[in-house]
Design a protein around this motif. Sequence first.
Motif, PDB file in Angstrom:
ATOM      1  N   ARG A 137      30.883  46.500  52.212  1.00 47.52           N
ATOM      2  CA  ARG A 137      30.301  47.405  53.215  1.00 47.52           C
ATOM      3  C   ARG A 137      31.307  48.420  53.724  1.00 47.52           C
ATOM      4  N   CYS A 138      32.567  48.264  53.328  1.00 47.00           N
ATOM      5  CA  CYS A 138      33.631  49.160  53.776  1.00 47.00           C
ATOM      6  C   CYS A 138      34.018  50.118  52.661  1.00 47.00           C
ATOM      7  N   SER A 139      34.792  51.112  53.039  1.00 47.15           N
ATOM      8  CA  SER A 139      35.459  51.993  52.079  1.00 47.15           C
ATOM      9  C   SER A 139      36.816  52.319  52.678  1.00 47.15           C
ATOM     10  N   VAL A 140      37.690  52.937  51.893  1.00 46.17           N
ATOM     11  CA  VAL A 140      39.027  53.241  52.411  1.00 46.17           C
ATOM     12  C   VAL A 140      38.956  54.218  53.581  1.00 46.17           C
ATOM     13  N   ASP A 141      37.809  54.917  53.725  1.00 46.08           N
ATOM     14  CA  ASP A 141      37.646  55.873  54.815  1.00 46.08           C
ATOM     15  C   ASP A 141      36.970  55.260  56.030  1.00 46.08           C
ATOM     16  N   SER A 142      36.590  53.982  55.946  1.00 44.34           N
ATOM     17  CA  SER A 142      35.906  53.338  57.061  1.00 44.34           C
ATOM     18  C   SER A 142      36.820  53.222  58.270  1.00 44.34           C
ATOM     19  N   GLY A 143      36.201  53.240  59.448  1.00 41.02           N
ATOM     20  CA  GLY A 143      36.984  53.053  60.660  1.00 41.02           C
ATOM     21  C   GLY A 143      37.581  51.664  60.722  1.00 41.02           C
ATOM     22  N   ASN A 144      36.807  50.661  60.261  1.00 37.04           N
ATOM     23  CA  ASN A 144      37.258  49.281  60.240  1.00 37.04           C
ATOM     24  C   ASN A 144      37.295  48.770  58.809  1.00 37.04           C
ATOM     25  N   LEU A 145      38.333  48.035  58.493  1.00 36.92           N
ATOM     26  CA  LEU A 145      38.510  47.518  57.143  1.00 36.92           C
ATOM     27  C   LEU A 145      38.557  45.997  57.193  1.00 36.92           C
ATOM     28  N   LEU A 146      37.784  45.361  56.332  1.00 38.38           N
ATOM     29  CA  LEU A 146      37.724  43.903  56.263  1.00 38.38           C
ATOM     30  C   LEU A 146      38.170  43.461  54.876  1.00 38.38           C
ATOM     31  N   ILE A 147      39.271  42.707  54.806  1.00 40.86           N
ATOM     32  CA  ILE A 147      39.843  42.290  53.526  1.00 40.86           C
ATOM     33  C   ILE A 147      39.843  40.763  53.449  1.00 40.86           C
ATOM     34  N   TYR A 148      39.357  40.241  52.325  1.00 39.28           N
ATOM     35  CA  TYR A 148      39.281  38.804  52.107  1.00 39.28           C
ATOM     36  C   TYR A 148      40.410  38.348  51.176  1.00 39.28           C
ATOM     37  N   GLY A 149      40.852  37.118  51.384  1.00 42.95           N
ATOM     38  CA  GLY A 149      41.832  36.516  50.491  1.00 42.95           C
ATOM     39  C   GLY A 149      41.799  35.004  50.630  1.00 42.95           C
ATOM     40  N   HIS A 150      42.158  34.291  49.559  1.00 41.17           N
ATOM     41  CA  HIS A 150      42.125  32.831  49.573  1.00 41.17           C
ATOM     42  C   HIS A 150      43.248  32.251  50.438  1.00 41.17           C
ATOM     43  N   ASN A 151      42.945  31.137  51.070  1.00 43.89           N
ATOM     44  CA  ASN A 151      43.942  30.371  51.819  1.00 43.89           C
ATOM     45  C   ASN A 151      44.526  29.331  50.864  1.00 43.89           C
ATOM     46  N   MET A 152      45.501  29.743  50.060  1.00 37.17           N
ATOM     47  CA  MET A 152      46.061  28.870  49.041  1.00 37.17           C
ATOM     48  C   MET A 152      47.041  27.872  49.659  1.00 37.17           C
ATOM     49  N   LYS A 153      46.964  26.625  49.176  1.00 37.17           N
ATOM     50  CA  LYS A 153      47.813  25.565  49.723  1.00 37.17           C
ATOM     51  C   LYS A 153      49.298  25.814  49.461  1.00 37.17           C
ATOM     52  N   LEU A 218      41.769  40.710  58.457  1.00 36.70           N
ATOM     53  CA  LEU A 218      42.047  39.862  57.308  1.00 36.70           C
ATOM     54  C   LEU A 218      41.303  38.556  57.508  1.00 36.70           C
ATOM     55  N   SER A 219      40.510  38.168  56.514  1.00 32.94           N
ATOM     56  CA  SER A 219      39.669  36.972  56.621  1.00 32.94           C
ATOM     57  C   SER A 219      40.026  35.977  55.531  1.00 32.94           C
ATOM     58  N   THR A 220      40.162  34.696  55.922  1.00 34.46           N
ATOM     59  CA  THR A 220      40.435  33.648  54.948  1.00 34.46           C
ATOM     60  C   THR A 220      39.789  32.347  55.406  1.00 34.46           C
ATOM     61  N   CYS A 221      39.614  31.411  54.476  1.00 36.03           N
ATOM     62  CA  CYS A 221      39.022  30.110  54.813  1.00 36.03           C
ATOM     63  C   CYS A 221      39.944  29.341  55.748  1.00 36.03           C
ATOM     64  N   TYR A 222      39.336  28.490  56.582  1.00 33.38           N
ATOM     65  CA  TYR A 222      40.147  27.746  57.540  1.00 33.38           C
ATOM     66  C   TYR A 222      39.413  26.479  57.955  1.00 33.38           C
ATOM     67  N   GLY A 223      40.072  25.357  57.830  1.00 34.12           N
ATOM     68  CA  GLY A 223      39.512  24.106  58.313  1.00 34.12           C
ATOM     69  C   GLY A 223      38.420  23.511  57.456  1.00 34.12           C
ATOM     70  N   GLY A 224      38.199  24.035  56.269  1.00 33.03           N
ATOM     71  CA  GLY A 224      37.180  23.486  55.379  1.00 33.03           C
ATOM     72  C   GLY A 224      35.791  24.017  55.687  1.00 33.03           C
ATOM     73  N   GLY A 225      34.873  23.824  54.745  1.00 35.50           N
ATOM     74  CA  GLY A 225      33.489  24.259  54.933  1.00 35.50           C
ATOM     75  C   GLY A 225      33.376  25.756  55.111  1.00 35.50           C
ATOM     76  N   ASN A 226      32.624  26.166  56.139  1.00 35.37           N
ATOM     77  CA  ASN A 226      32.396  27.584  56.400  1.00 35.37           C
ATOM     78  C   ASN A 226      33.351  28.166  57.430  1.00 35.37           C
ATOM     79  N   GLY A 227      34.376  27.419  57.784  1.00 33.56           N
ATOM     80  CA  GLY A 227      35.339  27.899  58.766  1.00 33.56           C
ATOM     81  C   GLY A 227      36.110  29.108  58.264  1.00 33.56           C
ATOM     82  N   ARG A 228      36.401  30.023  59.158  1.00 30.74           N
ATOM     83  CA  ARG A 228      37.136  31.238  58.803  1.00 30.74           C
ATOM     84  C   ARG A 228      38.195  31.533  59.859  1.00 30.74           C
ATOM     85  N   LEU A 229      39.309  32.056  59.384  1.00 28.98           N
ATOM     86  CA  LEU A 229      40.375  32.535  60.267  1.00 28.98           C
ATOM     87  C   LEU A 229      40.456  34.046  60.109  1.00 28.98           C
TER      88      LEU A 229
END
Length: 237
Positions: A137-153, A218-229
């Motif tokens: 839903r974002c682009s580099v020109d968006s006012g807000n940027l949301l980036i996902y990445g894995h929470n690797m052990k 920046l969004s990543t998994c947290y605490g298992g299941g659908n948890g997000r940080l």
Amino acid sequence: MRSKRKISLLLAASLLAAVTVLSGWMIYDELSSRQKEKEDFDALAELVEMPVTNPPITSEPPPAETAEPGEATEPEEPLRDLSPLFEQNSECIGWLCIPNTAVNYPVMHTPRNPQKYLRMNFYGEYSQSGVPFLDYRCSVDSGNLLIYGHNMKNGTMFGELKNYTDPAFCADHPIIEFQTADGLLHYTVSKVKITDTSDKWYEDISGELFEENRCLVLSTCYGGGNGRLLIIATEIQ
């Protein structure tokens, strides 16, 4: 009777040995894959490494800089050369870096296939770590940027973001850098939020929620299941 028991013990021992060998091979294969992924990202980081701006060595004193009265002069900040990444993969839109952490990666964007790089590396091969990617839903020109990445052990990808729950770490690592073809932007961490995907707030974070400021999330998994940080950072003007 003893003979049958002996055979059963031998079969059990053989099965245990086979399971042990298989488990060892699987662990070795996973560790090898992780190491290769790390080496691939290290190679990309080296490819776009910021140039060293040391002045040339000379016996002559450097000339004095002159400026018009009232004119302030500031040295230009060195930028990464992202053109090799753009040439290798047109779906790469920039580079994300949190200084003095492991977060130092390219960022991908595929609006028509939003999670393409969830389990794919920069070169289009299967990867458990994937590559950080911008929300469709974002682009580099968006006012807000949301980036996902894995929470690797092993601490790669966004694995270090969980450290932001410690105020001391947050104070020591307040700046996030995001460079695109348009230039380098700096953000300062303003909020750390633990939530889950069922929270409507989470669904709205790429929209007008932060319309008063330009934010990088920046969004990543947290605490298992659908948890997000979520690490929320505001653009430094």
